[in-house]
Design a protein around this motif. Sequence first.
Motif, PDB file in Angstrom:
ATOM      1  N   ALA A 225      30.780  73.918  58.412  1.00 60.34           N
ATOM      2  CA  ALA A 225      29.680  73.146  57.839  1.00 60.34           C
ATOM      3  C   ALA A 225      30.199  71.977  57.004  1.00 60.34           C
ATOM      4  CB  ALA A 225      28.795  74.056  56.989  1.00 60.34           C
ATOM      5  N   ALA A 226      31.217  72.217  56.195  1.00 51.59           N
ATOM      6  CA  ALA A 226      31.746  71.159  55.330  1.00 51.59           C
ATOM      7  C   ALA A 226      32.430  70.063  56.141  1.00 51.59           C
ATOM      8  CB  ALA A 226      32.713  71.758  54.315  1.00 51.59           C
ATOM      9  N   VAL A 331      23.490  67.643  57.904  1.00 51.79           N
ATOM     10  CA  VAL A 331      23.778  66.939  56.649  1.00 51.79           C
ATOM     11  C   VAL A 331      23.333  65.491  56.751  1.00 51.79           C
ATOM     12  CG1 VAL A 331      25.624  66.084  55.163  1.00 51.79           C
ATOM     13  CG2 VAL A 331      25.662  68.443  55.973  1.00 51.79           C
ATOM     14  N   ALA A 332      22.655  65.029  55.716  1.00 53.22           N
ATOM     15  CA  ALA A 332      22.218  63.625  55.659  1.00 53.22           C
ATOM     16  C   ALA A 332      21.965  63.278  54.199  1.00 53.22           C
ATOM     17  CB  ALA A 332      20.950  63.412  56.485  1.00 53.22           C
ATOM     18  N   GLY A 333      22.201  62.027  53.851  1.00 50.80           N
ATOM     19  CA  GLY A 333      21.846  61.561  52.512  1.00 50.80           C
ATOM     20  C   GLY A 333      23.045  61.350  51.615  1.00 50.80           C
ATOM     21  N   ASN A 334      23.555  62.407  51.005  1.00 56.40           N
ATOM     22  CA  ASN A 334      24.633  62.251  50.035  1.00 56.40           C
ATOM     23  C   ASN A 334      25.549  63.467  50.066  1.00 56.40           C
ATOM     24  OD1 ASN A 334      23.311  64.300  48.391  1.00 56.40           O
ATOM     25  ND2 ASN A 334      21.866  62.687  47.821  1.00 56.40           N
ATOM     26  N   SER A 335      26.598  63.412  49.246  1.00 62.92           N
ATOM     27  CA  SER A 335      27.595  64.486  49.247  1.00 62.92           C
ATOM     28  C   SER A 335      27.027  65.801  48.738  1.00 62.92           C
ATOM     29  CB  SER A 335      28.796  64.073  48.393  1.00 62.92           C
ATOM     30  OG  SER A 335      28.381  63.760  47.075  1.00 62.92           O
ATOM     31  N   GLU A 336      25.990  65.745  47.914  1.00 66.81           N
ATOM     32  CA  GLU A 336      25.387  66.983  47.431  1.00 66.81           C
ATOM     33  C   GLU A 336      24.824  67.806  48.587  1.00 66.81           C
ATOM     34  OE1 GLU A 336      21.917  68.414  44.242  1.00 66.81           O
ATOM     35  OE2 GLU A 336      22.439  66.302  44.485  1.00 66.81           O
ATOM     36  N   GLU A 337      24.379  67.116  49.620  1.00 64.71           N
ATOM     37  CA  GLU A 337      23.827  67.800  50.781  1.00 64.71           C
ATOM     38  C   GLU A 337      24.897  68.626  51.494  1.00 64.71           C
ATOM     39  OE1 GLU A 337      20.536  68.488  53.538  1.00 64.71           O
ATOM     40  OE2 GLU A 337      20.719  67.786  51.472  1.00 64.71           O
ATOM     41  N   VAL A 338      26.154  68.180  51.429  1.00 64.42           N
ATOM     42  CA  VAL A 338      27.240  68.940  52.058  1.00 64.42           C
ATOM     43  C   VAL A 338      27.362  70.310  51.414  1.00 64.42           C
ATOM     44  CG1 VAL A 338      29.712  69.012  52.536  1.00 64.42           C
ATOM     45  CG2 VAL A 338      28.471  66.848  52.708  1.00 64.42           C
ATOM     46  N   GLY A 339      27.353  70.329  50.082  1.00 67.44           N
ATOM     47  CA  GLY A 339      27.444  71.601  49.380  1.00 67.44           C
ATOM     48  C   GLY A 339      26.257  72.501  49.657  1.00 67.44           C
ATOM     49  N   ALA A 340      25.055  71.906  49.658  1.00 69.39           N
ATOM     50  CA  ALA A 340      23.843  72.699  49.898  1.00 69.39           C
ATOM     51  C   ALA A 340      23.854  73.297  51.304  1.00 69.39           C
ATOM     52  CB  ALA A 340      22.605  71.829  49.687  1.00 69.39           C
TER      53      ALA A 340
END
Length: 370
Positions: A225-226, A331-340
Amino acid sequence: MSEGASFSLQQQEDGTTVLALAGPYLVSTIGAIDKDIREIEVGFTLVDLTEVTEIDTVGAWLACTVARDNGADVTGASERGQRLMDAVGASENDSVMVPESLGLFTHVSALTGQRMADFSRGLRKMVGFLGQLILAFGSLLRHPGRFRTKALVRQLQLVGIDSLAIIGLMSFLIGIVIAQQGAVQLAQFGAETLTVNLVGRITLRELGVLMTAIMVAGRSGSAFAAQIGTMKLTEEVDAMRTIGISPMEALVVPRILAAVLMMPLLGFYAACMAIIGGAVISDVTLGIPFWNFIERIQDVVPVYDLYVGLIKAPVFGLIVALMGCYHGMQVAGNSEEVGARTTQAVVQAIFMVIVLDAFFAVFFTEIGWA
């Protein structure tokens, strides 16, 4: 003071103080003086707009606010300015805005509905992703030259070989715990020797593959995922599509195959390490010789227990890899989305593995493999 919009305090003959505004009072010009005009400490009774050349809604709102806060009147406004002042003044409301408080039942119902709607959308996307994966496999079957063998070998190493140490240690310790705790309970009935049965059956049939799947989900599923999510953010996935490379074939298929192929091997390896752990602790605490424990395993554990574990393993591997790749591609938008998305991939993979393990347990019991 600022170039453009400005203000000054003027003393009248009758002793009253007037705040005189001058220049264009527009949203583009009053930002520099907004703080200064609000921090005026000298009291005034009149706000004079005679020298204001242009005014918009923001300027009218500022003038009204300053006048209201000081209890002053407004004078000298142009016809347009007066209309804006009247409109802004009519919209003023000093009441405290309190959000509507929903009852417990309404709040829970709304939250449940939102969760169900999100689940429905996610399920549709997952089915679509699964369809894309099937099409990618079909395309590779028609054009085997496009299959990325090196990528598959790399993923086999990451999913399988690099995880041998942690899975082996975990399984060894679990075998020790099962044997030690099981022996304590069986000792109450004078059946310590049945510890061999307990360790052998529970590790080969259930815990070996289940704990391996959970470990792979936390280790490899999160990595899938990451990695893919980061490639989405950096537009590498879009670049692959632009040059004619299918992301499903290049990124997803090797990871899916690696997890499916390695899970049976890892599950069997984990079960063997758990049995060795049980044999070690039994030799130390129960007086059952190590090699006698190992030989006894062959007599008390039916072969279909091994088959049960090997059948479940590739399904669990498919679920773990599918969840990791799916959430990475979302994943879309920003790096926070990667973690989520990484968190969701691990949680959902572990949840689905446990649910499927329950279904497998019922199924194998029904067919007589209990």
